[in-house]
Design a protein around this motif. Structure first.
Motif, short mmCIF file in Angstrom:
data_model
loop_
_atom_site.label_atom_id
_atom_site.label_comp_id
_atom_site.label_asym_id
_atom_site.label_seq_id
_atom_site.Cartn_x
_atom_site.Cartn_y
_atom_site.Cartn_z
N SER A 173 41.10 20.48 -4.74
CA SER A 173 41.35 21.90 -4.53
C SER A 173 42.44 22.05 -3.47
CB SER A 173 40.09 22.60 -4.02
OG SER A 173 39.14 22.65 -5.05
N CYS A 174 43.37 22.94 -3.73
CA CYS A 174 44.46 23.19 -2.77
C CYS A 174 43.85 23.64 -1.44
CB CYS A 174 45.39 24.25 -3.33
SG CYS A 174 46.56 24.91 -2.11
N LYS A 175 44.32 23.06 -0.35
CA LYS A 175 43.79 23.38 0.99
C LYS A 175 44.04 24.83 1.37
CE LYS A 175 43.65 19.12 3.60
NZ LYS A 175 44.48 18.20 4.38
N VAL A 176 45.09 25.41 0.81
CA VAL A 176 45.45 26.78 1.19
C VAL A 176 44.75 27.81 0.29
CG1 VAL A 176 47.37 28.38 1.60
CG2 VAL A 176 47.67 25.92 1.99
N CYS A 177 44.87 27.63 -1.04
CA CYS A 177 44.38 28.69 -1.93
C CYS A 177 43.15 28.28 -2.75
CB CYS A 177 45.50 29.12 -2.88
SG CYS A 177 45.90 27.87 -4.11
N GLY A 178 42.84 27.00 -2.76
CA GLY A 178 41.63 26.56 -3.48
C GLY A 178 41.82 26.31 -4.96
N VAL B 127 48.20 20.25 -1.11
CA VAL B 127 48.59 21.65 -1.20
C VAL B 127 49.28 21.86 -2.55
CG1 VAL B 127 50.05 23.45 -0.16
CG2 VAL B 127 48.87 21.81 1.31
N CYS B 128 48.91 22.93 -3.26
CA CYS B 128 49.45 23.12 -4.62
C CYS B 128 50.93 23.51 -4.58
CB CYS B 128 48.63 24.15 -5.38
SG CYS B 128 49.04 25.85 -4.98
N PRO B 129 51.65 23.32 -5.69
CA PRO B 129 53.10 23.60 -5.69
C PRO B 129 53.44 25.06 -5.36
CG PRO B 129 52.42 22.54 -7.74
CD PRO B 129 51.18 22.78 -6.96
N VAL B 130 52.55 25.98 -5.72
CA VAL B 130 52.85 27.39 -5.46
C VAL B 130 52.73 27.70 -3.96
CG1 VAL B 130 52.13 29.77 -5.90
CG2 VAL B 130 52.31 28.16 -7.79
N CYS B 131 51.72 27.15 -3.31
CA CYS B 131 51.58 27.35 -1.87
C CYS B 131 52.73 26.68 -1.12
CB CYS B 131 50.23 26.84 -1.36
SG CYS B 131 48.89 27.92 -1.89
N ARG B 132 53.17 25.55 -1.64
CA ARG B 132 54.32 24.88 -1.01
C ARG B 132 55.57 25.73 -1.16
NH1 ARG B 132 55.07 19.57 -3.56
NH2 ARG B 132 53.12 19.90 -4.66
N ARG C 219 52.37 29.56 -14.69
CA ARG C 219 51.16 28.84 -15.12
C ARG C 219 50.02 28.98 -14.09
NH1 ARG C 219 54.98 25.28 -17.05
NH2 ARG C 219 54.90 24.01 -15.17
N TYR C 220 50.40 28.91 -12.82
CA TYR C 220 49.41 29.08 -11.74
C TYR C 220 48.73 30.44 -11.86
CZ TYR C 220 47.92 29.78 -6.84
OH TYR C 220 47.22 30.05 -5.69
N ASN C 221 49.53 31.48 -12.10
CA ASN C 221 48.96 32.82 -12.16
C ASN C 221 48.23 33.12 -13.47
OD1 ASN C 221 49.56 34.49 -9.62
ND2 ASN C 221 51.44 33.32 -9.98
#
Ligand code: AMP
Ligand code: ZN
Ligand code: ZN
Length: 301
Positions: free
Chosen positions: A273-278, A285-290, A138-140
């Motif tokens: 917005s996710c701190k890592v990927c925005g 931090v979003c689940p994918v970056c985690r 879903r993220y992608n």
């Protein structure tokens, strides 16, 4: 055997929920027209908008891509390569071959390097494997659609998928979910629009369409698809359907009409917005970056 309502020839399917029997030719025609009607009914997208169809290589998403192209929509494909061994390779090949036949653009997002340890992590995680892949997919879908300038992402979810997950949420009285499940989720807060044009077709109907149209799809399931719960709910619904034809479609449609409006929430306003990927997320931090952090922390496994 029943006869086609339109031409009187031998019917290949009888759909009790529509009180409709159709021959090969008229079923294909009906299926495509019904898809067009569903798209218009829920205002999913217009002829001018660019649609990105998320294609897994399975019957539903490939059939959806084909129908949208036949109906004249500007539909391209997106395949997410998750690096799940041979299974991912084989489904990618099916999708690529299909795209060539269709003469349509296909975007392949290859995460097999980046997530090379996903299969390993899946084995160690307490979360169900499918939910982990679901988060990444879903993220992608969303990220690629934005990067490539698509307004809408379409997935191949069918009535069996929708009704079975609805049943699970009802049994758990999952209010949050009951307020979010709808065939069209409008764009907002960093999310593109998401649509499910096959939400009113049973799995049997999409399978028959794929078969009659000669679509070469991948039949095997993902090796991690041990989501026994959803398979079980689908079986239970099919048993109920056999006894009381029409229940499955009614269960879903009446939910859309009566229940969804009551539970509907607009909690997108709370997104950050996710701190890592925005990308948009509820947390910092979003689940994918985690997940990626976890994957790089090798000793953690
Ligand atoms: P599933 O969750 O596997 O039942 O898939 C639901 C829908 O998500 C499919 O109908 C596709 O539209 C989409 N989908 C699943 N897997 C992929 C993938 N690897 N790449 C692109 N789209 C996918
Ligand atoms: Zn006919
Ligand atoms: Zn992120």
């Amino acid at each position: 055997m029943k006869k086609c309502r339109i031409c009187g020839k031998r019917a290949v399917i009888y759909m009790p929920h529509h009180r409709l029997a159709l021959c090969r030719e008229h079923f294909v025609e009906w299926f495509e027209r019904y898809t067009a009607r569903t798209i218009k009914e829920f205002k999913m997208f217009t002829e001018d908008e660019r649609v990105l169809v998320a294609v897994s290589g399975g019957k539903d998403s490939l059939a959806l891509w084909k129908v949208l192209r036949k109906l004249g929509y500007r539909a391209d494909g997106l395949y997410i390569h998750l690096g799940i061994g041979e299974y991912s390779e084989r489904s990618k090949e099916k999708v690529e071959k299909f795209a060539r036949e269709l003469g349509a653009r296909l975007i392949v997002k290859d995460l097999s390097k980046e997530l090379d340890r996903l299969p390993e992590l899946v084995k160690h995680t307490s979360r169900e494997a499918c939910s982990l892949c679901g988060v990444v997919k879903r993220y992608n879908f969303n990220k690629v659609a934005k990067e490539e300038g698509y307004e809408v992402v379409a997935t191949g979810h069918n009535l069996d998928d929708e009704a079975s997950s609805l049943l699970a949420s009802v049994l758990n009285w999952n209010e949050k979910y009951l307020g979010r499940k709808y065939p069209v989720l409008k764009e907002e807060g960093g999310f593109v629009r998401k649509v499910k044009p096959f939400c009113k077709f049973t799995e049997k109907e999409t399978a028959l369409y794929a078969l009659l149209e000669g679509i070469d799809f991948i039949e095997e399931e993902c090796p991690f698809a041990e989501d026994a719960t959803s398979i079980f709910y689908k079986q239970v619904l099919n048993q109920i359907e056999e006894r009381f034809p029409g229940t499955k479609l009614r269960f879903y449609l009446e939910y859309l009409r009566k229940v969804y409006p009551r539970f509907r929430t607009d909690d997108k306003a709370e997104l950050k917005s996710c701190k890592v990927c925005g990308e948009p997320t509820a947390g910092e931090v979003c689940p994918v970056c985690r997940l990626k952090e976890k994957l790089s922390a090798r000793e953690a496994l």
